[in-house]
Design a protein around this motif. Structure first.
Motif, PDB file in Angstrom:
ATOM      1  N   VAL A  81       0.802  -1.171  -0.172  1.00  0.00           N
ATOM      2  CA  VAL A  81       0.016  -0.186  -0.030  1.00  0.00           C
ATOM      3  C   VAL A  81       0.990   1.355  -0.067  1.00  0.00           C
ATOM      4  O   VAL A  81       1.960   1.296   0.882  1.00  0.00           O
ATOM      5  CB  VAL A  81      -0.896  -0.111   0.906  1.00  0.00           C
ATOM      6  CG1 VAL A  81      -1.914   1.266   1.363  1.00  0.00           C
ATOM      7  CG2 VAL A  81      -1.675  -1.259   1.241  1.00  0.00           C
ATOM      8  N   MET A  82       0.572   2.208  -0.806  1.00  0.00           N
ATOM      9  CA  MET A  82       1.367   3.230  -0.869  1.00  0.00           C
ATOM     10  C   MET A  82       0.777   4.581  -0.729  1.00  0.00           C
ATOM     11  O   MET A  82      -0.602   4.696  -0.729  1.00  0.00           O
ATOM     12  CB  MET A  82       1.776   3.316  -2.515  1.00  0.00           C
ATOM     13  CG  MET A  82       2.558   2.254  -2.974  1.00  0.00           C
ATOM     14  SD  MET A  82       4.376   2.027  -2.096  1.00  0.00           S
ATOM     15  CE  MET A  82       5.237   3.024  -2.520  1.00  0.00           C
ATOM     16  N   THR A  83       1.372   5.662  -0.102  1.00  0.00           N
ATOM     17  CA  THR A  83       0.769   6.820  -0.158  1.00  0.00           C
ATOM     18  C   THR A  83       1.285   8.019  -1.081  1.00  0.00           C
ATOM     19  O   THR A  83       2.455   7.993  -1.120  1.00  0.00           O
ATOM     20  CB  THR A  83       0.977   7.260   1.444  1.00  0.00           C
ATOM     21  OG1 THR A  83       0.474   6.527   2.450  1.00  0.00           O
ATOM     22  CG2 THR A  83       0.369   8.678   1.893  1.00  0.00           C
ATOM     23  N   TYR A  84       0.216   8.581  -1.409  1.00  0.00           N
ATOM     24  CA  TYR A  84       0.691   9.942  -2.445  1.00  0.00           C
ATOM     25  C   TYR A  84       0.519  11.187  -2.013  1.00  0.00           C
ATOM     26  O   TYR A  84      -0.485  11.469  -1.187  1.00  0.00           O
ATOM     27  CB  TYR A  84      -0.516   9.562  -3.623  1.00  0.00           C
ATOM     28  CG  TYR A  84       0.072  10.470  -5.040  1.00  0.00           C
ATOM     29  CD1 TYR A  84       0.936  10.279  -5.697  1.00  0.00           C
ATOM     30  CD2 TYR A  84      -0.499  11.494  -5.284  1.00  0.00           C
ATOM     31  CE1 TYR A  84       1.264  10.817  -6.721  1.00  0.00           C
ATOM     32  CE2 TYR A  84      -0.365  12.419  -6.163  1.00  0.00           C
ATOM     33  CZ  TYR A  84       0.745  12.026  -7.044  1.00  0.00           C
ATOM     34  OH  TYR A  84       0.869  12.676  -8.273  1.00  0.00           O
ATOM     35  N   ILE A  85       1.698  12.062  -1.848  1.00  0.00           N
ATOM     36  CA  ILE A  85       1.746  13.013  -1.122  1.00  0.00           C
ATOM     37  C   ILE A  85       2.006  14.331  -2.035  1.00  0.00           C
ATOM     38  O   ILE A  85       2.835  14.126  -3.104  1.00  0.00           O
ATOM     39  CB  ILE A  85       2.903  13.210   0.043  1.00  0.00           C
ATOM     40  CG1 ILE A  85       2.848  11.908   0.696  1.00  0.00           C
ATOM     41  CG2 ILE A  85       2.890  14.429   0.629  1.00  0.00           C
ATOM     42  CD1 ILE A  85       3.942  11.643   1.735  1.00  0.00           C
ATOM     43  N   GLU A  86       1.210  15.379  -2.001  1.00  0.00           N
ATOM     44  CA  GLU A  86       1.374  16.326  -2.923  1.00  0.00           C
ATOM     45  C   GLU A  86       1.634  17.886  -2.000  1.00  0.00           C
ATOM     46  O   GLU A  86       0.619  17.982  -0.829  1.00  0.00           O
ATOM     47  CB  GLU A  86       0.127  16.482  -3.710  1.00  0.00           C
ATOM     48  CG  GLU A  86       0.347  16.616  -5.093  1.00  0.00           C
ATOM     49  CD  GLU A  86      -0.956  16.677  -5.949  1.00  0.00           C
ATOM     50  OE1 GLU A  86      -1.180  17.705  -6.422  1.00  0.00           O
ATOM     51  OE2 GLU A  86      -1.501  15.309  -6.119  1.00  0.00           O
ATOM     52  N   CYS A  87       2.116  18.812  -2.587  1.00  0.00           N
ATOM     53  CA  CYS A  87       2.256  19.969  -1.972  1.00  0.00           C
ATOM     54  C   CYS A  87       1.175  21.146  -2.666  1.00  0.00           C
ATOM     55  O   CYS A  87       1.056  21.026  -3.804  1.00  0.00           O
ATOM     56  CB  CYS A  87       3.636  20.812  -2.119  1.00  0.00           C
ATOM     57  SG  CYS A  87       3.887  22.482  -1.678  1.00  0.00           S
ATOM     58  N   LYS A  88       0.607  21.897  -1.953  1.00  0.00           N
ATOM     59  CA  LYS A  88      -0.598  22.484  -2.560  1.00  0.00           C
ATOM     60  C   LYS A  88      -0.250  23.633  -3.303  1.00  0.00           C
ATOM     61  O   LYS A  88      -0.594  23.955  -4.071  1.00  0.00           O
ATOM     62  CB  LYS A  88      -1.562  23.014  -1.348  1.00  0.00           C
ATOM     63  CG  LYS A  88      -2.151  22.226  -0.525  1.00  0.00           C
ATOM     64  CD  LYS A  88      -2.703  22.753   0.384  1.00  0.00           C
ATOM     65  CE  LYS A  88      -2.907  22.031   1.927  1.00  0.00           C
ATOM     66  NZ  LYS A  88      -3.611  22.838   2.902  1.00  0.00           N
ATOM     67  N   SER A  89       1.066  24.229  -2.819  1.00  0.00           N
ATOM     68  CA  SER A  89       1.546  25.756  -3.481  1.00  0.00           C
ATOM     69  C   SER A  89       2.253  25.310  -4.718  1.00  0.00           C
ATOM     70  O   SER A  89       2.230  25.661  -5.894  1.00  0.00           O
ATOM     71  CB  SER A  89       2.159  26.519  -2.580  1.00  0.00           C
ATOM     72  OG  SER A  89       3.268  26.043  -2.165  1.00  0.00           O
ATOM     73  N   CYS A  90       3.325  24.304  -4.422  1.00  0.00           N
ATOM     74  CA  CYS A  90       4.302  24.347  -5.760  1.00  0.00           C
ATOM     75  C   CYS A  90       4.128  23.114  -6.448  1.00  0.00           C
ATOM     76  O   CYS A  90       4.706  22.845  -7.668  1.00  0.00           O
ATOM     77  CB  CYS A  90       5.875  24.155  -5.150  1.00  0.00           C
ATOM     78  SG  CYS A  90       6.159  22.550  -4.036  1.00  0.00           S
ATOM     79  N   ILE A 121      -1.615  14.590   1.924  1.00  0.00           N
ATOM     80  CA  ILE A 121      -1.974  13.112   1.475  1.00  0.00           C
ATOM     81  C   ILE A 121      -3.251  13.307   0.491  1.00  0.00           C
ATOM     82  O   ILE A 121      -4.066  13.692   0.964  1.00  0.00           O
ATOM     83  CB  ILE A 121      -2.119  12.107   2.569  1.00  0.00           C
ATOM     84  CG1 ILE A 121      -0.906  11.872   3.292  1.00  0.00           C
ATOM     85  CG2 ILE A 121      -2.394  10.750   1.819  1.00  0.00           C
ATOM     86  CD1 ILE A 121      -1.362  11.039   4.561  1.00  0.00           C
ATOM     87  N   THR A 122      -2.916  13.000  -0.738  1.00  0.00           N
ATOM     88  CA  THR A 122      -3.868  13.257  -1.680  1.00  0.00           C
ATOM     89  C   THR A 122      -4.472  11.872  -2.268  1.00  0.00           C
ATOM     90  O   THR A 122      -5.562  11.788  -2.998  1.00  0.00           O
ATOM     91  CB  THR A 122      -3.461  14.128  -2.884  1.00  0.00           C
ATOM     92  OG1 THR A 122      -2.384  13.498  -3.588  1.00  0.00           O
ATOM     93  CG2 THR A 122      -3.297  15.510  -2.711  1.00  0.00           C
ATOM     94  N   GLY A 123      -3.725  10.796  -1.728  1.00  0.00           N
ATOM     95  CA  GLY A 123      -4.268   9.322  -2.315  1.00  0.00           C
ATOM     96  C   GLY A 123      -3.555   8.339  -1.486  1.00  0.00           C
ATOM     97  O   GLY A 123      -2.367   8.337  -1.215  1.00  0.00           O
TER      98      GLY A 123
END
Length: 137
Positions: A81-90, A121-123
């Motif tokens: 199981v993987m976690t997808y992480i994103e920055c809101k601004s960049c 975390i977006t996914g």
């Protein structure tokens, strides 16, 4: 592989074990009956009972052997199981292995590129490995 998974992989179904034990018991009864029939002079009946007893014992042995072999070769792998992480601004995107407590829209530490903004975390998803397809010729 954990202790619990390895013990469950070697476990034989209790129903199958019960049936095999009954067949073994009946095979022993048939062999004892064959010996008794032979001692009282009934050679034909003794031969049939001995044949039935030996066949039942052999069949029980083969079933136990095949069941143990199949249970030993079964491998239970937990899905990755993987976690997808994103920055809101960049918009920096990273992926890491799932950690207990991860959920979608959870805010994490500051972004390494823009420290004033937090990552989110977006996914959360399970990696699926495609099995090799073999075609019979």
């Amino acid at each position: 592989m954990t202790q619990n998974q390895s013990s469950s992989a070697n476990k034989i179904s209790s129903y199958l074990m019960f049936i095999v034990l009954i067949v073994i018991g009946l095979a022993i009864v048939a062999l004892l009956s064959a010996v008794y029939a032979y001692t009282i002079g009934q050679d034909v009946e003794a031969g049939f009972l001995a044949l039935i007893g030996i066949f039942a014992l052999a069949l029980s042995g083969v079933v136990l052997y095949q069941t143990r072999r199949r249970a030993a070769t079964m491998k239970i792998e937990p899905p990755k199981v993987m976690t997808y992480i994103e920055c809101k601004s960049c918009g920096t995107k990273t992926t890491r292995e799932f950690q207990r407590g991860d959920f979608v829209f959870k805010e994490l530490d500051a972004c390494p590129k823009c420290p004033e903004q937090k990552q989110m975390i977006t996914g959360v998803y399970k990696e699926i490995k495609e099995k090799e397809k073999t075609y019979a010729v």
